[in-house]
Design a protein around this motif. Structure first.
Motif, PDB file in Angstrom:
ATOM      1  N   LYS B 207     -40.668 -26.184 -52.608  1.00 13.26           N
ATOM      2  CA  LYS B 207     -41.608 -27.218 -52.174  1.00 13.26           C
ATOM      3  C   LYS B 207     -42.489 -26.814 -50.980  1.00 13.26           C
ATOM      4  O   LYS B 207     -43.302 -27.600 -50.515  1.00 13.26           O
ATOM      5  N   MET B 208     -42.286 -25.596 -50.479  1.00 12.19           N
ATOM      6  CA  MET B 208     -43.138 -25.139 -49.369  1.00 12.19           C
ATOM      7  C   MET B 208     -44.295 -24.340 -49.963  1.00 12.19           C
ATOM      8  O   MET B 208     -44.095 -23.529 -50.864  1.00 12.19           O
ATOM      9  N   PRO B 209     -45.512 -24.546 -49.426  1.00 15.30           N
ATOM     10  CA  PRO B 209     -46.644 -23.768 -49.938  1.00 15.30           C
ATOM     11  C   PRO B 209     -46.585 -22.329 -49.441  1.00 15.30           C
ATOM     12  O   PRO B 209     -46.536 -22.093 -48.225  1.00 15.30           O
ATOM     13  N   SER B 245     -52.115 -30.987 -41.106  1.00 18.76           N
ATOM     14  CA  SER B 245     -51.368 -32.231 -41.240  1.00 18.76           C
ATOM     15  C   SER B 245     -52.172 -33.224 -42.057  1.00 18.76           C
ATOM     16  O   SER B 245     -53.403 -33.192 -42.063  1.00 18.76           O
ATOM     17  N   LYS B 246     -51.478 -34.130 -42.735  1.00 19.75           N
ATOM     18  CA  LYS B 246     -52.211 -35.085 -43.565  1.00 19.75           C
ATOM     19  C   LYS B 246     -52.971 -36.105 -42.722  1.00 19.75           C
ATOM     20  O   LYS B 246     -53.736 -36.903 -43.241  1.00 19.75           O
ATOM     21  N   LYS B 247     -52.736 -36.078 -41.421  1.00 14.72           N
ATOM     22  CA  LYS B 247     -53.487 -36.987 -40.560  1.00 14.72           C
ATOM     23  C   LYS B 247     -54.866 -36.444 -40.177  1.00 14.72           C
ATOM     24  O   LYS B 247     -55.553 -37.010 -39.332  1.00 14.72           O
ATOM     25  N   LEU B 248     -55.211 -35.354 -40.794  1.00 16.02           N
ATOM     26  CA  LEU B 248     -56.502 -34.703 -40.552  1.00 16.02           C
ATOM     27  C   LEU B 248     -57.667 -35.702 -40.693  1.00 16.02           C
ATOM     28  O   LEU B 248     -57.664 -36.547 -41.574  1.00 16.02           O
ATOM     29  N   ASP B 270     -45.878 -31.900 -41.923  1.00 19.18           N
ATOM     30  CA  ASP B 270     -46.078 -31.823 -40.476  1.00 19.18           C
ATOM     31  C   ASP B 270     -47.220 -30.888 -40.079  1.00 19.18           C
ATOM     32  O   ASP B 270     -47.407 -30.591 -38.909  1.00 19.18           O
ATOM     33  N   GLY B 271     -47.937 -30.388 -41.076  1.00 19.05           N
ATOM     34  CA  GLY B 271     -49.096 -29.569 -40.763  1.00 19.05           C
ATOM     35  C   GLY B 271     -48.798 -28.082 -40.682  1.00 19.05           C
ATOM     36  O   GLY B 271     -49.699 -27.267 -40.475  1.00 19.05           O
ATOM     37  N   SER B 275     -43.285 -26.970 -43.992  1.00 19.98           N
ATOM     38  CA  SER B 275     -42.875 -28.298 -44.440  1.00 19.98           C
ATOM     39  C   SER B 275     -43.438 -28.549 -45.830  1.00 19.98           C
ATOM     40  O   SER B 275     -44.236 -27.758 -46.346  1.00 19.98           O
ATOM     41  N   LYS B 276     -43.035 -29.640 -46.414  1.00 15.86           N
ATOM     42  CA  LYS B 276     -43.388 -29.964 -47.787  1.00 15.86           C
ATOM     43  C   LYS B 276     -44.906 -30.151 -47.952  1.00 15.86           C
ATOM     44  O   LYS B 276     -45.549 -30.811 -47.149  1.00 15.86           O
ATOM     45  N   ALA B 277     -45.428 -29.549 -49.029  1.00 13.46           N
ATOM     46  CA  ALA B 277     -46.852 -29.747 -49.323  1.00 13.46           C
ATOM     47  C   ALA B 277     -47.060 -31.134 -49.899  1.00 13.46           C
ATOM     48  O   ALA B 277     -46.324 -31.555 -50.778  1.00 13.46           O
TER      49      ALA B 277
END
Lengths: 221, 640
Positions: B207-209, B245-248, B270-271, B275-277
């Protein structure tokens, strides 16, 4: 009786002579240096002999710029009146607007006009009316150069077999083509303003055809 | 002196701030002092660093752009009722921006000496001026000039920029992650990308890119033969992945893409890479967020009840178009979307005009877009060519019915003009009595064109036969199309004339393969891409397809594709022609956007070598297509 047509120059009044003297100077060549007076008249009808001017509206245009304060709008007192045309221009015989006598109006107008170039829609009509009025006071005809937006407009149209050009285009047609408001249509100064904006748009189209001097404009017929 | 014009000026001013804050008498007095200034399109009102004028300006008609010349960026566009050129009123310094007529414009110039007393005595007026000055310049610190106008510093107020801040909006990314394992073969992952219709696939391990594979990777590594088609993802992928991070926020995403020169960002929990993509963000996603998107625009158009609102939406459409072109989105798709939007605008205008009529139309009708608009090739604002067909009525009612539709068409064409469609210089518009006809009148006309094909008739046919039903009764239109095919079949010589018409366009290059440019007129020394390159293709496609009796394909590139399908032996040439059409159209559109015109005339000196080569490459295809038309329709038999 004095010969009306061979009136000597000396008999002419001062205001005429000072108007006339302005024409000793040569007009500038470039369109942007020229002062245009765009004018329109409201009349009691279409007959040069019978009918009379009720209002002259005019504005000055130089280098794409119109100064609102420096415009001319004078209502004229006339004895002749025509009920039918009143429906068009809405000028009542005894309306509220202050009016001047015809000769007084002409004097003011000559001073306003000076040696500028006259622009009008179907200019022949308005200029002939003014000239006939001048003649009534034993004055010569206007000496200004004249441009007609109706003729100039025709020059801007494309040459195509598919486009049937008309002999004449009315001011309403021009307003429609150029998307101009016709709110003040049939007031002398309102029409003069519509004519002025149409004239500016025509000039910018003619510029694309490399027409940029007064000489060239005058040659269009 | 008050007069008719000054009244009209005051009438206009009273609708716009800050003038609406003045008393009517003050306004009328002020109006007599004003100058009315006419500016042609692209005329400069003032330059950067010019000495301040004694006037500031309000736009009466048209639009004015405020530009930074050094960076050649447009800072603001002032529309009807907007004021600009306020710097001399507020600070005694030279202009910091250039003001240029974005469209043909009429401005009212307001003398500063006359106006300043109002601004200082009326606090509201003053505040408004300073606010507009700030928004014109997009400079929050302009507010610090407030003191200058009043002679006292005001420190209590804090400036609060009201513009929507893109930087704070979180990005919307696609959560449906398309991924594969490091062992997946190129062939398999490519198939997956195709079926999911994505341009990039993530390579995941636990699950890690660990890497990303884009279309570009496949092209550079597989298609070049560097790696076999059976190579595993781990060998093809670009690694490590740049993760965020998805908060981009949108701005951050843009910056990231520019900084690393990449088109896809991977978002993780977590960016970090560890961490998980959670998603993948493409340049396309960002563009949609930044620019306008078609769905939003369509909604805005459908809601608009006033022509002015539609005019605003069209600006959004132009932004979208610019974005699409920058993104290299396929031209066919761009054409489809943009003309869909343009059609929606026209439809809405027709709808609104219908609603504003006193009585409903006496019979059904159809509004036809002709020429380039009918072919969906009109991406920029160009001329309006249109026609109206109405149901047959009893002979005694014909003229009355026509008068009704002409009146209606006048409203529509005038409103189209307002939103940016120039009137057709040849008057080919539904408001012209000869283009507003009943069904049987049109049929009669078409029969005349087809049976007596002189040069004018051929030209008329070539404009009219590309019609597209924009609004109204579809049956009328398909009846008309059937009539065209039936008549044309009975008069095969018509094709010969149409074909010879298609060969009349001037050649793009001279004997030495140099570009041929216009000899005189306003566009002297520029290359006419419409007449010399696009029209030969359009004309050829039309006559070829018409001879196959295929209807309702109007877009030239698609016509060539259809021809390739119909004639497999010429498929290669037709596909090349389709490609050339798209390339030229894109070229024209880009030029048009860059110069804010129709893009028709191209100044060769401003083209790069690469662009010139690209243009010239299409010319060979044009020549081959013309030869095909020449031979197929035996044009040599006809005096050319």
């Amino acid at each position: 009786m004095r010969n009306f047509f061979k009136k000597s120059k000396l008999d002419l009044p001062d205001y005429w002579r000072s108007y006339e003297n302005l024409f000793d100077a040569k007009l500038p060549e470039k369109i942007e240096d020229i002062t245009f007076v765009v004018l329109d008249t409201e009349t009691t009808g279409f007959s040069y002999e019978e009918d009379r001017m009720l209002c002259i509206g005019a504005l000055k245009l130089k280098n794409n710029d119109i100064n609102v304060g420096d415009s001319f709008e004078v209502f004229i007192h006339q004895d002749h009146y025509n009920q039918q045309t009143a429906e068009i221009h809405g000028i009542l015989k005894e309306g509220k607007a202050t009016r001047l006598e015809e000769l007084e109006t002409l004097k003011l107008f000559l001073a306003y006009l000076g040696n500028s170039v006259i622009v009008a829609h179907h200019a022949g009509f308005d200029v002939t009316f003014i000239n006939t009025a001048l003649e009534r006071y034993s004055l010569p005809k206007l000496k200004n150069k004249i441009l007609d937006t109706s003729t100039l407009y025709k020059k801007t149209l494309i040459r195509s077999n598919l486009l049937v050009k008309k002999e004449h285009y009315s001011l309403d047609e021009l307003a429609e083509k150029f998307n101009l408001s016709v709110k003040d249509r049939h007031t002398a100064l309102g029409d003069a303003y519509i004519t002025a904006i149409a004239f500016l748009k025509i000039l910018s189209k003619l510029k694309e055809k490399n027409i940029s001097t007064l000489k060239q404009l005058l040659r269009i017929y | 002196m008050k007069n008719t014009i000054s009244h009209r000026v005051a009438d206009f001013l009273k609708n716009y701030p800050p003038f609406n804050l003045l008393l009517l008498e003050e306004l009328q007095e002020l109006s007599t002092q004003i100058s009315i200034v006419y500016k042609e399109k692209d005329a400069i009102i003032f330059n950067e660093n010019d000495v301040p004028h004694s006037h500031f300006y309000i736009v009466h008609k048209g639009a004015v752009s405020l530009n930074k010349t050094q960076t050649s960026t447009i800072v603001d566009i002032c529309d009807e009722g907007d004021i600009f050129g306020l710097r001399p009123l507020i600070a005694n310094e030279n202009y910091k921006m250039e003001a240029k007529a974005h469209e043909e414009s009429i401005l009212y110039a307001i003398p500063i000496t006359t106006f300043k007393p109002y601004a200082t005595s009326n606090r509201e007026v003053g505040n408004f001026l300073i606010d507009s000055f700030a928004s014109n310049t997009r400079n929050p610190y302009s507010k610090s000039h407030r003191g200058t106008l009043y002679g006292e510093p005001e420190s209590t107020e804090i400036y609060n920029p009201s513009t929507e801040l893109l930087d704070l909006q979180p990005v919307k990314y696609s959560k449906k992650l398309v991924s594969c394992s490091p062992k997946t073969q190129a062939k398999v992952l490519a198939a997956k990308m195709t079926s999911k219709n994505v341009g990039a696939i993530l390579v995941l391990e636990d699950k890690m890119p660990i890497g990303i594979i884009t279309d570009k990777d496949l092209r550079n590594k597989i298609v070049t033969g560097q790696l076999p088609i059976s190579a595993p993802a781990s060998e093809i992928m670009t690694s490590p992945v740049i993760t965020y991070s998805k908060k981009l926020t949108i701005t951050q995403a843009q910056m990231a893409m520019i900084k690393s020169n990449i088109s896809h960002l991977c978002l993780t929990k977590d960016g970090t890479v560890n961490s998980k993509a959670v998603g993948i963000l493409s340049k396309h996603d960002v563009m949609l967020a930044v620019g306008n998107n078609p769905t939003v625009l369509i909604k805005a158009i459908k809601r608009a009840t006033r022509t002015k609102e539609i005019k605003q939406v069209r600006k959004g459409i132009m932004m979208l178009l610019r974005g699409y072109l920058d993104q290299n989105i396929p031209m066919t798709l761009i054409s489809k979307i943009i003309s869909e939007l343009n059609d929606a605008c026209i439809k809405q205008i027709i709808k609104n005009s219908l609603a504003k009529l006193d009585t409903p139309p006496p019979v059904t009708f159809a509004w036809l877009a002709l020429g380039s608009q009918g072919r969906s090739e009109q991406l920029l604002h160009t001329d309006q060519d249109n026609a109206l067909v109405f149901e047959d009525v009893a002979p005694e009612d014909l003229e009355e019915t026509r008068a009704f539709f002409i009146h209606f068409a006048k409203q529509v064409t005038q409103r189209l003009n307002v939103i940016g469609y120039e009137y057709c210089p040849a008057e080919m518009m539904a408001s012209n009595p000869s283009w507003c006809l009943s069904l049987s009148e049109w049929k009669k006309n078409i029969t005349t064109w087809i049976t007596n094909p002189g040069p004018d008739e051929v030209l008329l046919s070539s404009i009219f036969f590309d019609y597209n039903n924009v609004y109204g009764n579809h049956d009328l239109v398909s009846d008309l199309s059937d009539h065209i095919f039936k008549t044309a079949k009975n008069y095969p010589s018509f094709f010969l004339h149409l074909a010879s018409g298609a060969l009349q366009n001037p050649s793009p290059t001279g004997f030495f393969r140099q570009f041929l440019v216009e000899q005189d007129g306003a566009n002297k020394d520029s290359f006419d891409i419409k007449r010399r390159a696009l029209m030969p293709l359009t004309d050829a496609a039309r006559v070829l397809l018409l001879s196959h009796s295929i209807k309702s394909i109007n877009y030239t590139a698609e016509r060539f594709e259809k021809l390739a399908e119909l004639e497999p032996n010429n498929a290669e040439l037709f596909m090349a022609a389709s490609y050339a059409t798209k390339a030229l159209l894109k070229f024209r559109t880009k030029q048009g956007l860059a110069h804010n015109d129709s893009g028709r005339y191209i100044s060769l000196s401003k083209l790069t070598k690469a662009e010139k080569i690209k243009l010239k490459r299409t010319f060979r295809t044009i020549k081959e297509i013309q030869e095909l038309v020449y031979i197929r329709f035996k044009v040599s038999n006809l005096l050319r």
